[in-house]
Design a protein around this motif. Structure first.
Motif, mmCIF file in Angstrom:
data_model
loop_
_atom_site.group_PDB
_atom_site.id
_atom_site.type_symbol
_atom_site.label_atom_id
_atom_site.label_comp_id
_atom_site.label_asym_id
_atom_site.label_seq_id
_atom_site.Cartn_x
_atom_site.Cartn_y
_atom_site.Cartn_z
ATOM 1 N N UNK A 94 -12.062 20.966 4.207
ATOM 2 C CA UNK A 94 -11.014 21.508 5.080
ATOM 3 C C UNK A 94 -11.060 23.032 5.111
ATOM 4 N N UNK A 95 -11.404 23.640 3.989
ATOM 5 C CA UNK A 95 -11.544 25.105 3.970
ATOM 6 C C UNK A 95 -12.653 25.548 4.916
ATOM 7 N N UNK A 96 -13.702 24.744 5.021
ATOM 8 C CA UNK A 96 -14.843 25.114 5.857
ATOM 9 C C UNK A 96 -14.599 24.818 7.333
ATOM 10 N N UNK A 97 -14.041 23.648 7.626
ATOM 11 C CA UNK A 97 -13.913 23.265 9.038
ATOM 12 C C UNK A 97 -12.561 23.608 9.637
ATOM 13 N N UNK A 98 -11.560 23.912 8.792
ATOM 14 C CA UNK A 98 -10.211 24.132 9.292
ATOM 15 C C UNK A 98 -9.410 22.837 9.257
ATOM 16 N N UNK A 99 -8.136 22.935 9.569
ATOM 17 C CA UNK A 99 -7.246 21.778 9.438
ATOM 18 C C UNK A 99 -6.847 21.161 10.770
ATOM 19 N N UNK A 100 -7.416 21.635 11.857
ATOM 20 C CA UNK A 100 -6.995 21.152 13.174
ATOM 21 C C UNK A 100 -7.793 19.945 13.661
ATOM 22 N N UNK A 101 -8.938 19.660 13.025
ATOM 23 C CA UNK A 101 -9.800 18.570 13.478
ATOM 24 C C UNK A 101 -9.741 17.403 12.499
ATOM 25 N N UNK A 102 -10.149 16.245 12.993
ATOM 26 C CA UNK A 102 -10.338 15.098 12.109
ATOM 27 C C UNK A 102 -11.348 15.456 11.014
ATOM 28 N N UNK A 103 -11.114 14.956 9.809
ATOM 29 C CA UNK A 103 -12.094 15.073 8.741
ATOM 30 C C UNK A 103 -12.587 13.680 8.383
ATOM 31 N N UNK A 104 -13.888 13.478 8.508
ATOM 32 C CA UNK A 104 -14.508 12.217 8.094
ATOM 33 C C UNK A 104 -15.306 12.460 6.818
ATOM 34 N N UNK A 105 -15.073 11.624 5.842
ATOM 35 C CA UNK A 105 -15.801 11.691 4.569
ATOM 36 C C UNK A 105 -16.645 10.430 4.471
ATOM 37 N N UNK A 106 -17.943 10.610 4.241
ATOM 38 C CA UNK A 106 -18.891 9.497 4.214
ATOM 39 C C UNK A 106 -19.275 9.153 2.775
ATOM 40 N N UNK A 131 -7.401 12.336 8.088
ATOM 41 C CA UNK A 131 -8.575 12.159 7.233
ATOM 42 C C UNK A 131 -8.920 10.682 7.159
ATOM 43 N N UNK A 132 -10.197 10.358 7.290
ATOM 44 C CA UNK A 132 -10.680 8.998 7.086
ATOM 45 C C UNK A 132 -11.866 9.050 6.131
ATOM 46 N N UNK A 141 -12.445 1.327 5.272
ATOM 47 C CA UNK A 141 -12.109 2.731 5.492
ATOM 48 C C UNK A 141 -10.754 2.995 4.848
ATOM 49 N N UNK A 142 -10.529 4.256 4.503
ATOM 50 C CA UNK A 142 -9.269 4.672 3.902
ATOM 51 C C UNK A 142 -8.751 5.878 4.671
ATOM 52 N N UNK A 143 -7.456 5.868 5.045
ATOM 53 C CA UNK A 143 -6.896 6.965 5.836
ATOM 54 C C UNK A 143 -5.659 7.540 5.146
ATOM 55 N N UNK A 144 -5.332 8.775 5.538
ATOM 56 C CA UNK A 144 -4.092 9.387 5.069
ATOM 57 C C UNK A 144 -2.980 9.096 6.080
ATOM 58 N N UNK A 145 -1.781 9.590 5.797
ATOM 59 C CA UNK A 145 -0.621 9.278 6.633
ATOM 60 C C UNK A 145 -0.749 9.859 8.035
ATOM 61 N N UNK A 146 -1.340 11.061 8.143
ATOM 62 C CA UNK A 146 -1.492 11.677 9.466
ATOM 63 C C UNK A 146 -2.397 10.841 10.357
ATOM 64 N N UNK A 147 -3.505 10.370 9.792
ATOM 65 C CA UNK A 147 -4.402 9.506 10.559
ATOM 66 C C UNK A 147 -3.717 8.188 10.902
ATOM 67 N N UNK A 148 -2.992 7.631 9.953
ATOM 68 C CA UNK A 148 -2.308 6.360 10.180
ATOM 69 C C UNK A 148 -1.316 6.463 11.322
ATOM 70 N N UNK A 149 -0.628 7.585 11.424
ATOM 71 C CA UNK A 149 0.397 7.757 12.467
ATOM 72 C C UNK A 149 -0.187 7.760 13.875
ATOM 73 N N UNK A 150 -1.482 7.985 13.991
ATOM 74 C CA UNK A 150 -2.134 8.054 15.303
ATOM 75 C C UNK A 150 -2.556 6.680 15.821
ATOM 76 N N UNK A 178 -10.166 6.084 17.140
ATOM 77 C CA UNK A 178 -9.561 7.417 17.178
ATOM 78 C C UNK A 178 -10.603 8.529 17.077
ATOM 79 N N UNK A 179 -11.766 8.238 16.475
ATOM 80 C CA UNK A 179 -12.783 9.279 16.266
ATOM 81 C C UNK A 179 -14.070 9.011 17.054
ATOM 82 N N UNK A 180 -14.242 7.802 17.516
ATOM 83 C CA UNK A 180 -15.428 7.456 18.291
ATOM 84 C C UNK A 180 -15.006 7.201 19.744
ATOM 85 N N UNK A 181 -15.975 7.228 20.660
ATOM 86 C CA UNK A 181 -17.423 7.364 20.464
ATOM 87 C C UNK A 181 -17.850 8.811 20.200
#
Length: 524
Positions: A94-106, A131-132, A141-150, A178-181
Motif C-alpha cells: 500500500x505504501x508503494x501503490x497508494x490506497x486508492x486502488x484495489x490491492x491483490x495479494x497472490x 484488499x483481496x 480468496x480472502x477479503x477485507x471489509x472494504x472489498x466485501x462492501x462492494x 470486482x477486479x476482472x477482467x
C-alpha cells in the motif's frame, strides 16, 4: 543439403528403435537424422554438449501460465511464514501503490502461517483500500471489509461475512467480478514472464488448464493474449489451451449434429496450429486439498467435514455428457475420492450413451485414488494429469489431513502404470515445483519434511521422464510431432548437466537445465 544445426551430446531419444545417439541433425525446425544418417551433411551451426544429456523438451501437462505470471509480477505472499509477515507485506504494498486502488495479494496460503487471517486483521492494515488475498491453489480468496462492501449480491456478501472474509470455489466469482477482467496487455505480460520461467526449466510445451471462464481465467478474451504473443514472436513455447466448460454453450445445428456444448462456429479441440491450439474442455468436480474444499467420502482427519462437490452431482454429470457427445475430450478436475467417484460415473454414462474409443478423456489431479477406481480408469482409458510436486511441498500436510490409512493412495504412480493408466506429468503452477523436481518425487515419493508418501507407488527414472515427455505429447494429441527425438518430429530439446538415467535415483532432482531449444532454436 545444408542442415541448420547439428547437436552433439549424449542424446536420449526415448525412441525404442534408436534409444541413444551422439549427433542429431536439425533442418527447418525438424529432426532429419542421427549419427550415420547425417554423416555426410554440413550444417550452419554446431551445438556441442560434452557432459550431461540431451532429452526431449519437457511438456508441462497442467499449468496456469497467466496466474503464475500474476504472482511473479504482483504482490507475492507465498514465502511469508507468519501472520505478521503477510500483514507487513500488505502495508508495504500500500505504501508503494497508494490506497486508492484495489490491492491483490497472490500466493496466500494459510498453512504457511498456521491459520487464516481475519477480516479484522486485514482491516487493521487496510481500513479504506479494498484488499483481496488470492489463495495459491486458486480455490479460495480472502477479503477485507472494504472489498466485501462492494459485493452487490446481499446473500453472497452475507455468506462471505459469516466466513470471516473467506470465499471458496465459485463464490469467489463475486470478488473476481470486482477486479476482472484484466486488460489483455496485463495478461500478455504475465504469460510472457511465465514462458521465460518455464523455458529455464526445460519446458517447451505447456497445457494451459483453463481459459475463458472459471477458477483460472482472467478475462473472457484471455486467449487473445496468447495469440498476440505468438504473432509477435514473444511466446517462445508451444501452448495447448483448455477452454473452461462454462464457456461452452448450445448452438443451433442439424438434428443429426449434436451441439449442446461447444464454442461459437462449432470450434472444437485441435483447432489451431502446432504452436497454439485448443485441447480438451476443463471442468471442476470439487475443490482443493490445500483450501480444504476437495470432496472425500471420509472426513478430513480430526474433523467431521468431507468437503463438497463443485456443483449438484446430476448437473456435473449432465455437463460432462453433453461435452462428450458434442465432440470434446474432457479434463475433469477431481481431487477427493468422492469427486473421483462422481467423475468416473459421468464418464461411464457418457461412453454408454455415445461410445467413442478415440476419446482421450483426462482426470486432473486424482489425488486420492482408491483401489476400486483403478480398473474403472483403465476400462475407460482415462489418463491422470498428476502433480508429483504436491508430495514434495505438501506431502506432510496431506499425510496429516488424510491420515496413515489413506495416505498410501495419494498421487499414485506404480499401481496406475501397472494397470495401464497413463500418467501425464505436470506442475499445476503457480504452485511450487519444476518438472525435474516432479520426476524425482515420482521416483522417491518423499516430501520436503522427509515423509515417504505411498512408498510402493514409486516409478523408475525412465517412467518419470516419459510422464513429462511422451505422455504429455499424447495428452496434447501431438505424439506424432512431440514427446521424443525422432526423424520428422520437432526439434524441441532440453539439455541437462548430468545423465539423469545413468547416475542413480537422485540424478533427476539434482540436475540443472543448461539449454532449451524450441523448433531447433535455442530459447534458453
Amino acid at each position: 543439403m545444408l542442415l541448420d544445426t547439428v547437436i552433439t551430446g549424449n542424446i536420449l531419444t526415448l525412441e525404442p528403435s534408436r534409444p541413444r545417439a551422439r549427433r542429431m541433425g536439425v533442418w527447418q525446425g525438424r529432426i532429419v537424422g542421427f549419427d550415420e544418417e547425417i554423416e555426410s551433411l554440413e550444417a550452419r551451426e554446431h551445438e556441442a554438449f560434452e557432459t550431461g544429456c540431451v532429452v526431449p523438451g519437457f511438456i508441462d501437462g497442467h499449468t496456469h501460465l497467466a496466474t503464475t505470471g500474476m504472482l511473479l509480477a504482483g504482490v507475492n505472499a507465498s514465502e511469508d511464514r507468519s501472520v505478521d509477515a503477510v500483514l507487513h507485506r500488505i502495508v508495504d504494498a500500500l505504501d508503494q501503490q497508494g490506497t486508492d486502488e484495489w490491492l491483490e495479494v497472490w500466493g496466500y496460503d494459510q498453512r504457511n502461517i498456521g491459520r487464516h487471517l481475519t477480516m479484522e486483521e486485514l482491516d487493521g492494515v487496510a481500513p479504506k483500500t479494498p484488499v483481496v488475498l488470492r489463495h495459491v491453489s486458486s480455490h479460495a480468496s480472502l477479503v477485507n471489509s472494504t472489498a466485501l462492501s462492494l459485493i452487490r449480491d446481499p446473500e453472497l456478501r452475507e455468506q462471505i461475512e459469516r466466513a470471516d472474509g473467506l470465499a471458496f470455489e465459485k463464490t469467489q466469482d463475486a470478488i473476481r467480478d470486482l477486479v476482472e477482467p484484466y486488460r489483455v496487455a496485463k495478461i500478455e505480460a504475465a504469460v510472457r514472464a511465465s514462458a521465460q520461467l518455464v523455458l529455464s526449466e526445460g519446458v517447451t510445451t505447456c497445457i494451459e488448464a483453463g481459459i475463458g471462464r472459471g477458477l483460472c481465467s482472467h478475462s473472457e478474451i484471455d486467449m487473445r493474449a496468447y495469440l498476440n504473443l505468438h504473432r509477435k514472436g514473444e511466446l517462445g513455447i508451444r501452448v495447448q489451451l483448455m477452454p473452461c466448460i462454462d464457456y461452452l454453450h448450445p448452438l443451433r445445428a442439424h438434428e443429426d449434429d449434436y451441439a449442446a456444448s461447444t464454442l461459437d462456429l462449432g470450434i472444437l479441440q485441435g483447432f489451431g496450429s502446432d504452436d497454439i491450439w485448443f485441447g480438451p474442455t476443463k471442468m471442476w468436480f470439487d475443490g482443493g486439498m490445500m483450501a480444504r474444499s476437495a470432496a472425500f467420502t471420509q472426513p478430513y482427519e480430526g474433523t467431521d467435514y468431507c468437503g463438497e462437490l463443485a456443483e449438484d452431482e446430476e448437473e456435473l454429470r449432465d455437463r460432462l455428457i453433453k461435452a462428450h457427445r458434442s465432440g470434446w475430450d474432457v479434463a475433469a478436475h477431481a481431487i477427493g475420492d468422492r469427486a473421483i467417484d462422481s467423475a468416473l460415473s459421468a464418464f461411464e454414462g457418457a461412453q454408454r450413451l455415445a461410445p467413442d474409443p478415440s476419446r482421450r478423456h483426462r482426470m486432473e489431479h486424482g489425488a486420492l485414488i482408491r483401489e476400486d477406481h483403478i480398473s474403472r480408469l483403465r476400462n475407460l482409458a482415462i489418463s491422470i494429469g498428476t502433480q508429483p510436486c504436491f508430495i514434495t511441498y505438501s506431502g506432510d500436510d496431506f499425510y496429516k489431513i488424510m491420515g496413515p490409512e489413506r495416505a498410501h493412495q495419494l498421487y499414485r504412480g506404480r499401481s496406475l502404470l501397472d494397470a495401464g493408466v497413463r500418467l501425464i506429468g505436470s506442475t499445476d503452477r503457480p504452485l511450487p515445483g519444476t518438472p525435474l523436481r516432479g520426476m524425482q518425487t515420482m521416483v522417491d515419493r518423499t516430501s520436503n519434511g522427509g515423509q515417504v508418501v505411498g512408498p510402493n507407488e514409486g516409478v523408475t527414472p525412465l517412467e518419470a521422464l516419459q510422464a513429462y515427455t511422451l505422455s504429455g505429447a499424447w495428452a496434447a494429441r501431438r505424439e506424432q510431432r512431440l514427446g521424443s527425438l525422432a526423424v520428422g518430429k520437432y526439434a524441441d530439446i532440453t539439455v541437462l548437466d548430468r545423465n539423469i538415467l545413468d547416475q542413480g535415483v537422485n540424478a533427476l532432482g539434482e540436475a540443472t537445465v543448461t539449454a532449451t531449444f524450441v523448433n531447433g532454436i535455442r530459447r534458453y
